[in-house]
Write an enzyme that holds these catalytic residues in place. Structure first.
Site, PDB file in Angstrom:
ATOM      1  N   ASN A 179       0.868  -1.178   0.000  1.00 27.95           N
ATOM      2  CA  ASN A 179       0.000   0.000   0.000  1.00 27.95           C
ATOM      3  C   ASN A 179       0.904   1.226   0.000  1.00 27.95           C
ATOM      4  O   ASN A 179       1.469   1.593   1.023  1.00 27.95           O
ATOM      5  CB  ASN A 179      -0.887  -0.049   1.259  1.00 27.95           C
ATOM      6  CG  ASN A 179      -1.763   1.173   1.397  1.00 27.95           C
ATOM      7  OD1 ASN A 179      -1.829   2.012   0.496  1.00 27.95           O
ATOM      8  ND2 ASN A 179      -2.446   1.287   2.532  1.00 27.95           N
ATOM      9  N   TRP A 180       1.049   1.833  -1.180  1.00 27.58           N
ATOM     10  CA  TRP A 180       1.999   2.948  -1.309  1.00 27.58           C
ATOM     11  C   TRP A 180       1.447   4.255  -0.728  1.00 27.58           C
ATOM     12  O   TRP A 180       2.176   5.247  -0.652  1.00 27.58           O
ATOM     13  CB  TRP A 180       2.380   3.146  -2.789  1.00 27.58           C
ATOM     14  CG  TRP A 180       3.169   2.008  -3.377  1.00 27.58           C
ATOM     15  CD1 TRP A 180       3.548   0.841  -2.740  1.00 27.58           C
ATOM     16  CD2 TRP A 180       3.692   1.911  -4.712  1.00 27.58           C
ATOM     17  NE1 TRP A 180       4.259   0.040  -3.607  1.00 27.58           N
ATOM     18  CE2 TRP A 180       4.366   0.668  -4.818  1.00 27.58           C
ATOM     19  CE3 TRP A 180       3.642   2.738  -5.828  1.00 27.58           C
ATOM     20  CZ2 TRP A 180       4.986   0.244  -5.993  1.00 27.58           C
ATOM     21  CZ3 TRP A 180       4.268   2.322  -6.997  1.00 27.58           C
ATOM     22  CH2 TRP A 180       4.933   1.088  -7.080  1.00 27.58           C
ATOM     23  N   LYS A 181       0.169   4.250  -0.399  1.00 27.49           N
ATOM     24  CA  LYS A 181      -0.485   5.449   0.177  1.00 27.49           C
ATOM     25  C   LYS A 181      -0.227   6.668  -0.717  1.00 27.49           C
ATOM     26  O   LYS A 181      -0.149   6.523  -1.934  1.00 27.49           O
ATOM     27  CB  LYS A 181      -0.040   5.647   1.625  1.00 27.49           C
ATOM     28  CG  LYS A 181      -0.278   4.370   2.454  1.00 27.49           C
ATOM     29  CD  LYS A 181      -0.189   4.562   3.939  1.00 27.49           C
ATOM     30  CE  LYS A 181      -0.407   3.227   4.636  1.00 27.49           C
ATOM     31  NZ  LYS A 181      -0.381   3.300   6.077  1.00 27.49           N
ATOM     32  N   HIS A 219      -9.673   0.939   4.647  1.00 27.55           N
ATOM     33  CA  HIS A 219      -8.417   1.132   5.386  1.00 27.55           C
ATOM     34  C   HIS A 219      -8.681   2.079   6.562  1.00 27.55           C
ATOM     35  O   HIS A 219      -9.494   3.004   6.445  1.00 27.55           O
ATOM     36  CB  HIS A 219      -7.344   1.707   4.449  1.00 27.55           C
ATOM     37  CG  HIS A 219      -5.989   1.723   5.073  1.00 27.55           C
ATOM     38  ND1 HIS A 219      -5.610   2.693   5.972  1.00 27.55           N
ATOM     39  CD2 HIS A 219      -4.938   0.872   4.965  1.00 27.55           C
ATOM     40  CE1 HIS A 219      -4.372   2.433   6.384  1.00 27.55           C
ATOM     41  NE2 HIS A 219      -3.942   1.335   5.778  1.00 27.55           N
ATOM     42  N   GLU A 265      -7.153   4.510   7.638  1.00 26.84           N
ATOM     43  CA  GLU A 265      -6.964   5.938   7.337  1.00 26.84           C
ATOM     44  C   GLU A 265      -8.188   6.501   6.619  1.00 26.84           C
ATOM     45  O   GLU A 265      -8.532   7.672   6.792  1.00 26.84           O
ATOM     46  CB  GLU A 265      -5.673   6.130   6.522  1.00 26.84           C
ATOM     47  CG  GLU A 265      -4.451   5.937   7.419  1.00 26.84           C
ATOM     48  CD  GLU A 265      -3.209   5.410   6.716  1.00 26.84           C
ATOM     49  OE1 GLU A 265      -3.132   5.467   5.476  1.00 26.84           O
ATOM     50  OE2 GLU A 265      -2.315   4.919   7.430  1.00 26.84           O
ATOM     51  N   GLU A 284      -5.576  -5.130  10.460  1.00 24.66           N
ATOM     52  CA  GLU A 284      -4.561  -4.105  10.731  1.00 24.66           C
ATOM     53  C   GLU A 284      -4.935  -3.371  12.020  1.00 24.66           C
ATOM     54  O   GLU A 284      -5.780  -2.455  11.993  1.00 24.66           O
ATOM     55  CB  GLU A 284      -4.515  -3.090   9.581  1.00 24.66           C
ATOM     56  CG  GLU A 284      -4.157  -3.698   8.252  1.00 24.66           C
ATOM     57  CD  GLU A 284      -3.566  -2.667   7.304  1.00 24.66           C
ATOM     58  OE1 GLU A 284      -2.438  -2.876   6.851  1.00 24.66           O
ATOM     59  OE2 GLU A 284      -4.223  -1.638   7.044  1.00 24.66           O
ATOM     60  N   GLY A 336       2.083   2.196  10.822  1.00 19.21           N
ATOM     61  CA  GLY A 336       3.032   3.301  10.674  1.00 19.21           C
ATOM     62  C   GLY A 336       3.678   3.741  11.973  1.00 19.21           C
ATOM     63  O   GLY A 336       4.315   4.789  12.042  1.00 19.21           O
ATOM     64  N   SER A 374       3.098  -2.160  10.475  1.00 21.97           N
ATOM     65  CA  SER A 374       4.542  -2.192  10.732  1.00 21.97           C
ATOM     66  C   SER A 374       5.186  -3.532  10.376  1.00 21.97           C
ATOM     67  O   SER A 374       6.110  -3.983  11.067  1.00 21.97           O
ATOM     68  CB  SER A 374       4.846  -1.799  12.180  1.00 21.97           C
ATOM     69  OG  SER A 374       4.408  -0.471  12.419  1.00 21.97           O
ATOM     70  N   GLY A 405       2.728  -1.170   4.348  1.00 19.99           N
ATOM     71  CA  GLY A 405       2.732   0.248   4.014  1.00 19.99           C
ATOM     72  C   GLY A 405       4.145   0.741   3.785  1.00 19.99           C
ATOM     73  O   GLY A 405       4.735   0.533   2.724  1.00 19.99           O
ATOM     74  N   GLY A 406       4.726   1.367   4.802  1.00 16.95           N
ATOM     75  CA  GLY A 406       6.042   2.002   4.693  1.00 16.95           C
ATOM     76  C   GLY A 406       7.102   1.143   4.018  1.00 16.95           C
ATOM     77  O   GLY A 406       7.836   1.624   3.143  1.00 16.95           O
TER      78      GLY A 406
HETATM   79  P1  PGA Z   1       2.624   0.270   7.718  1.00 11.62           P
HETATM   80  O1  PGA Z   1       1.167   0.445   7.033  1.00 11.62           O
HETATM   81  O2  PGA Z   1       3.197  -1.014   7.156  1.00 11.62           O
HETATM   82  O3  PGA Z   1       3.376   1.483   7.316  1.00 11.62           O
HETATM   83  O4  PGA Z   1       2.386   0.167   9.183  1.00 11.62           O
HETATM   84  C1  PGA Z   1       0.324  -0.649   6.818  1.00 11.62           C
HETATM   85  C2  PGA Z   1      -0.955  -0.176   6.183  1.00 11.62           C
HETATM   86  O5  PGA Z   1      -1.425   0.919   6.512  1.00 11.62           O
HETATM   87  O6  PGA Z   1      -1.539  -0.877   5.345  1.00 11.62           O
END
Ligand code: PGA
Length: 256
Positions: A24-26, A105, A107, A175, A181, A219, A240-241
């Site tokens: 997930n490149w956001k 998600h 977010e 998640e 994050g 994470s 994500g990251g």
């Molecule tokens: P993260 O994000 O790996 O940066 O914690 C995961 C996600 O939001 O899907």
């Protein structure tokens, strides 16, 4: 008590299909970064791999990625077309080469006040457009501290998965919001317990539910992926990251 039974019943289940590692490149990078990252991932065979760039980067990633990598989006509209300024629909994503879409998600739930009902409505549109939905669920830190995480997650599942879902078009991502994050990962026991609860829920609601992949996200990094991916009922990861760095993402893929 009920939770113990669910754990005993589902702890041993192992999914025999390949793991799914989704990136997930956001809202990161520019066109050149997206192209370079897609190219650097090559043709992984260890796992099924999907990358979910920002909408504007879908086209360049579709051209730059190998056929071994599937394309996904991070959200879709509640509507198929029409006067909805700023929206992108599920049929448009399909047309742009997407196979997957992430929905619900945390977010989106947090910053856009997305409800379970809206997630279910979007998932219906995505299923009608022949997209696989990665539906995200997870409790906040306060909910976990209060011990209500199972109730929160099963309610999210019950209300976010539409009647159009089946074993072919549904992936669940667990998640925990407090692990996204933050560098804080859930313990292996937390992950095992919640994935067993989710597996139990799916088993009651859907046919062939053993083949529905349940991803862990929050994470996931190169150095913790192996043990997380080896846990029972963990059929992949939503990253994500660490999906923004080709070497780290490839290490996670190779850990699958
Ligand atoms: P993260 O994000 O790996 O940066 O914690 C995961 C996600 O939001 O899907």
């Amino acid at each position: 008590m009920l939770q113990c039974q669910a754990l005993m019943m589902y702890e041993g289940l192992m999914n025999t299909q390949k793991k799914l590692i989704a990136g997930n490149w956001k809202m990161n990078g520019n066109l050149a970064d997206a192209k370079a990252l897609a190219e650097a991932l090559g043709s992984p065979t260890q796992a099924d791999v999907c990358v979910c760039p920002p909408y504007l980067h879908l086209g360049v990633v579709a051209s730059a990625k190998s056929v071994a990598i599937a394309l996904g989006a991070q959200d879709c509209s509640l509507k198929d077309n029409g006067a909805f300024t700023g929206e992108i629909s599920a049929p448009m994503l399909k047309d742009a080469g997407c196979a997957y879409v992430i929905l619900g998600h945390s977010e989106r739930r947090q910053y856009h006040a997305e409800s379970n009902a809206q997630v279910a409505e979007k998932a219906k549109k995505a299923h009608a457009a022949d997209l696989v939905t990665i539906i995200c669920v997870g409790e906040t830190e306060a909910e976990r501290v209060s011990g209500i995480q199972n109730k929160i997650v099963t309610t999210q599942l019950a209300e976010s998965i539409p009647s159009t879902a089946n074993a072919q078009n549904l992936v669940i991502a667990y998640e925990p919001v407090w692990a996204i994050g933050t560098g804080k990962t859930a313990t292996l026991d937390d992950i095992k317990d919640m994935h067993a609860v989710i597996r139990g829920f799916l088993k009651e609601k859907l046919d062939n539910s053993d083949s529905i992949r349940i991803l862990y996200g929050g994470s996931v990094k190169a150095d913790n992926a192996k043990e997380i991916l080896a846990a029972p009922n963990v059929d992949g990861a939503l990253v994500g990251g660490a999906s923004l760095k080709a070497d780290q993402f490839l290490t996670i893929i190779n850990a699958a």
